[in-house]
Design a protein around this motif. Sequence first.
Motif, PDB file in Angstrom:
ATOM      1  N   VAL A  37      61.227  15.069  27.835  1.00 56.82           N
ATOM      2  CA  VAL A  37      62.611  15.759  28.118  1.00 56.82           C
ATOM      3  C   VAL A  37      62.764  16.645  26.946  1.00 56.82           C
ATOM      4  O   VAL A  37      63.419  17.748  27.273  1.00 56.82           O
ATOM      5  CB  VAL A  37      63.613  14.617  28.101  1.00 56.82           C
ATOM      6  CG1 VAL A  37      64.980  15.293  28.212  1.00 56.82           C
ATOM      7  CG2 VAL A  37      63.525  13.789  29.490  1.00 56.82           C
ATOM      8  N   TRP A  38      62.454  16.352  25.716  1.00 56.15           N
ATOM      9  CA  TRP A  38      62.573  17.254  24.515  1.00 56.15           C
ATOM     10  C   TRP A  38      61.792  18.440  24.782  1.00 56.15           C
ATOM     11  O   TRP A  38      62.147  19.730  24.635  1.00 56.15           O
ATOM     12  CB  TRP A  38      62.109  16.547  23.328  1.00 56.15           C
ATOM     13  CG  TRP A  38      63.253  15.645  22.827  1.00 56.15           C
ATOM     14  CD1 TRP A  38      64.454  15.684  22.965  1.00 56.15           C
ATOM     15  CD2 TRP A  38      62.940  14.412  21.955  1.00 56.15           C
ATOM     16  NE1 TRP A  38      64.944  14.455  22.316  1.00 56.15           N
ATOM     17  CE2 TRP A  38      63.840  13.733  21.698  1.00 56.15           C
ATOM     18  CE3 TRP A  38      61.504  14.189  21.370  1.00 56.15           C
ATOM     19  CZ2 TRP A  38      63.906  12.683  21.023  1.00 56.15           C
ATOM     20  CZ3 TRP A  38      61.915  12.887  20.480  1.00 56.15           C
ATOM     21  CH2 TRP A  38      62.984  12.555  20.288  1.00 56.15           C
ATOM     22  N   GLY A  39      60.645  18.401  25.529  1.00 60.03           N
ATOM     23  CA  GLY A  39      59.688  19.581  25.764  1.00 60.03           C
ATOM     24  C   GLY A  39      60.629  20.374  26.999  1.00 60.03           C
ATOM     25  O   GLY A  39      60.654  21.733  26.762  1.00 60.03           O
ATOM     26  N   LEU A  40      61.159  19.830  27.937  1.00 57.19           N
ATOM     27  CA  LEU A  40      61.727  20.647  28.789  1.00 57.19           C
ATOM     28  C   LEU A  40      62.972  21.236  28.324  1.00 57.19           C
ATOM     29  O   LEU A  40      63.290  22.316  28.806  1.00 57.19           O
ATOM     30  CB  LEU A  40      62.072  19.689  29.989  1.00 57.19           C
ATOM     31  CG  LEU A  40      60.855  18.953  31.180  1.00 57.19           C
ATOM     32  CD1 LEU A  40      61.400  18.086  31.782  1.00 57.19           C
ATOM     33  CD2 LEU A  40      60.594  20.373  31.561  1.00 57.19           C
ATOM     34  N   LEU A  75      69.808  17.026  32.217  1.00 53.26           N
ATOM     35  CA  LEU A  75      68.617  16.307  31.653  1.00 53.26           C
ATOM     36  C   LEU A  75      69.072  15.009  30.483  1.00 53.26           C
ATOM     37  O   LEU A  75      68.684  14.047  30.320  1.00 53.26           O
ATOM     38  CB  LEU A  75      67.668  17.009  30.896  1.00 53.26           C
ATOM     39  CG  LEU A  75      66.534  17.574  31.978  1.00 53.26           C
ATOM     40  CD1 LEU A  75      65.690  18.643  31.323  1.00 53.26           C
ATOM     41  CD2 LEU A  75      65.691  16.498  32.443  1.00 53.26           C
ATOM     42  N   ILE A  76      70.049  15.909  29.694  1.00 52.99           N
ATOM     43  CA  ILE A  76      70.678  15.255  28.585  1.00 52.99           C
ATOM     44  C   ILE A  76      71.349  13.812  28.974  1.00 52.99           C
ATOM     45  O   ILE A  76      71.335  12.713  28.722  1.00 52.99           O
ATOM     46  CB  ILE A  76      71.572  15.930  27.790  1.00 52.99           C
ATOM     47  CG1 ILE A  76      70.521  16.832  26.810  1.00 52.99           C
ATOM     48  CG2 ILE A  76      72.306  15.102  26.406  1.00 52.99           C
ATOM     49  CD1 ILE A  76      71.383  17.861  26.010  1.00 52.99           C
ATOM     50  N   VAL A  77      72.306  13.711  30.025  1.00 48.71           N
ATOM     51  CA  VAL A  77      73.179  12.905  30.475  1.00 48.71           C
ATOM     52  C   VAL A  77      72.280  11.896  31.423  1.00 48.71           C
ATOM     53  O   VAL A  77      72.254  10.726  31.038  1.00 48.71           O
ATOM     54  CB  VAL A  77      73.970  13.668  31.868  1.00 48.71           C
ATOM     55  CG1 VAL A  77      74.652  12.358  32.365  1.00 48.71           C
ATOM     56  CG2 VAL A  77      74.946  14.277  30.917  1.00 48.71           C
ATOM     57  N   ALA A  78      71.352  12.210  32.122  1.00 50.92           N
ATOM     58  CA  ALA A  78      70.458  11.441  32.895  1.00 50.92           C
ATOM     59  C   ALA A  78      69.304  10.659  31.903  1.00 50.92           C
ATOM     60  O   ALA A  78      69.425   9.361  32.284  1.00 50.92           O
ATOM     61  CB  ALA A  78      69.506  12.239  33.904  1.00 50.92           C
ATOM     62  N   VAL A  79      68.685  11.290  30.830  1.00 49.98           N
ATOM     63  CA  VAL A  79      67.947  10.452  30.127  1.00 49.98           C
ATOM     64  C   VAL A  79      68.542  10.048  28.783  1.00 49.98           C
ATOM     65  O   VAL A  79      68.389   8.585  28.518  1.00 49.98           O
ATOM     66  CB  VAL A  79      66.557  11.282  29.686  1.00 49.98           C
ATOM     67  CG1 VAL A  79      65.534  10.549  28.994  1.00 49.98           C
ATOM     68  CG2 VAL A  79      65.926  11.741  31.058  1.00 49.98           C
ATOM     69  N   PHE A  80      68.967  10.766  27.921  1.00 48.89           N
ATOM     70  CA  PHE A  80      69.482  10.356  26.661  1.00 48.89           C
ATOM     71  C   PHE A  80      70.633   9.631  26.705  1.00 48.89           C
ATOM     72  O   PHE A  80      70.913   8.626  25.971  1.00 48.89           O
ATOM     73  CB  PHE A  80      69.930  11.413  25.757  1.00 48.89           C
ATOM     74  CG  PHE A  80      68.457  12.305  25.208  1.00 48.89           C
ATOM     75  CD1 PHE A  80      67.426  11.607  24.841  1.00 48.89           C
ATOM     76  CD2 PHE A  80      68.270  13.622  25.540  1.00 48.89           C
ATOM     77  CE1 PHE A  80      66.309  12.292  24.423  1.00 48.89           C
ATOM     78  CE2 PHE A  80      67.149  14.356  25.399  1.00 48.89           C
ATOM     79  CZ  PHE A  80      65.985  13.652  24.844  1.00 48.89           C
ATOM     80  N   MET A  81      71.419   9.809  27.738  1.00 48.72           N
ATOM     81  CA  MET A  81      72.637   8.804  27.969  1.00 48.72           C
ATOM     82  C   MET A  81      72.411   7.802  29.087  1.00 48.72           C
ATOM     83  O   MET A  81      73.480   6.789  29.621  1.00 48.72           O
ATOM     84  CB  MET A  81      74.021   9.612  28.418  1.00 48.72           C
ATOM     85  CG  MET A  81      74.280  10.701  27.450  1.00 48.72           C
ATOM     86  SD  MET A  81      75.594  11.839  27.760  1.00 48.72           S
ATOM     87  CE  MET A  81      77.185  10.902  27.945  1.00 48.72           C
ATOM     88  N   HIS A  82      71.278   7.639  29.344  1.00 48.93           N
ATOM     89  CA  HIS A  82      70.604   6.639  30.374  1.00 48.93           C
ATOM     90  C   HIS A  82      71.384   6.539  31.878  1.00 48.93           C
ATOM     91  O   HIS A  82      71.316   5.608  32.132  1.00 48.93           O
ATOM     92  CB  HIS A  82      70.662   5.314  29.603  1.00 48.93           C
ATOM     93  CG  HIS A  82      70.151   5.075  28.221  1.00 48.93           C
ATOM     94  ND1 HIS A  82      68.877   5.153  28.265  1.00 48.93           N
ATOM     95  CD2 HIS A  82      70.518   5.277  26.874  1.00 48.93           C
ATOM     96  CE1 HIS A  82      68.513   5.109  26.909  1.00 48.93           C
ATOM     97  NE2 HIS A  82      69.572   4.882  26.014  1.00 48.93           N
ATOM     98  N   MET A  83      72.033   7.567  31.907  1.00 50.05           N
ATOM     99  CA  MET A  83      72.599   7.736  33.281  1.00 50.05           C
ATOM    100  C   MET A  83      71.659   7.192  34.626  1.00 50.05           C
ATOM    101  O   MET A  83      72.237   6.789  35.512  1.00 50.05           O
ATOM    102  CB  MET A  83      73.456   8.817  33.627  1.00 50.05           C
ATOM    103  CG  MET A  83      74.459   9.051  34.687  1.00 50.05           C
ATOM    104  SD  MET A  83      75.634   7.755  34.722  1.00 50.05           S
ATOM    105  CE  MET A  83      76.634   8.438  33.284  1.00 50.05           C
TER     106      MET A  83
END
Length: 125
Positions: A37-40, A75-83
């Motif tokens: 995700v960071w790469g994307l 991406l941030i909401v889905a992965v880093f915020m565990h949505m």
Amino acid sequence: MTDDTTHAHAHAPLAQAAQPAAQAHGQQHPIKLYLLVWGLLFVLSACSYLVDYFDVQGYLRWFLIIVFMMLKAGLIVAVFMHMAWERLALVVAILTPPLAVLVLMAMMAWEGEYTNYLRVFFFGA
């Protein structure tokens, strides 16, 4: 041994077996997912920068910037915020209000353009 002692020992393996399941239920995701995700996010940010670097103008510029911004936010909401791992009802409850605001903003922008068009058409410049 009394019946209470035997009964307590009979449930001990069940309680021990339930503990790893409860720990596995926590948000333990592989580091590979976060690195991907960071790469994307880096690639999408670079694409957003390239829009300015290549001096893209007009509606295409704003379309590309908004698309890259929405992809990064998703991406941030889905992965880093565990949505991505939440229940559908919670996802809908959280994402519906911002989407409704975006729809209402688009409607207001369209109405503003229409009002401006009418003023120019009937009253001149």
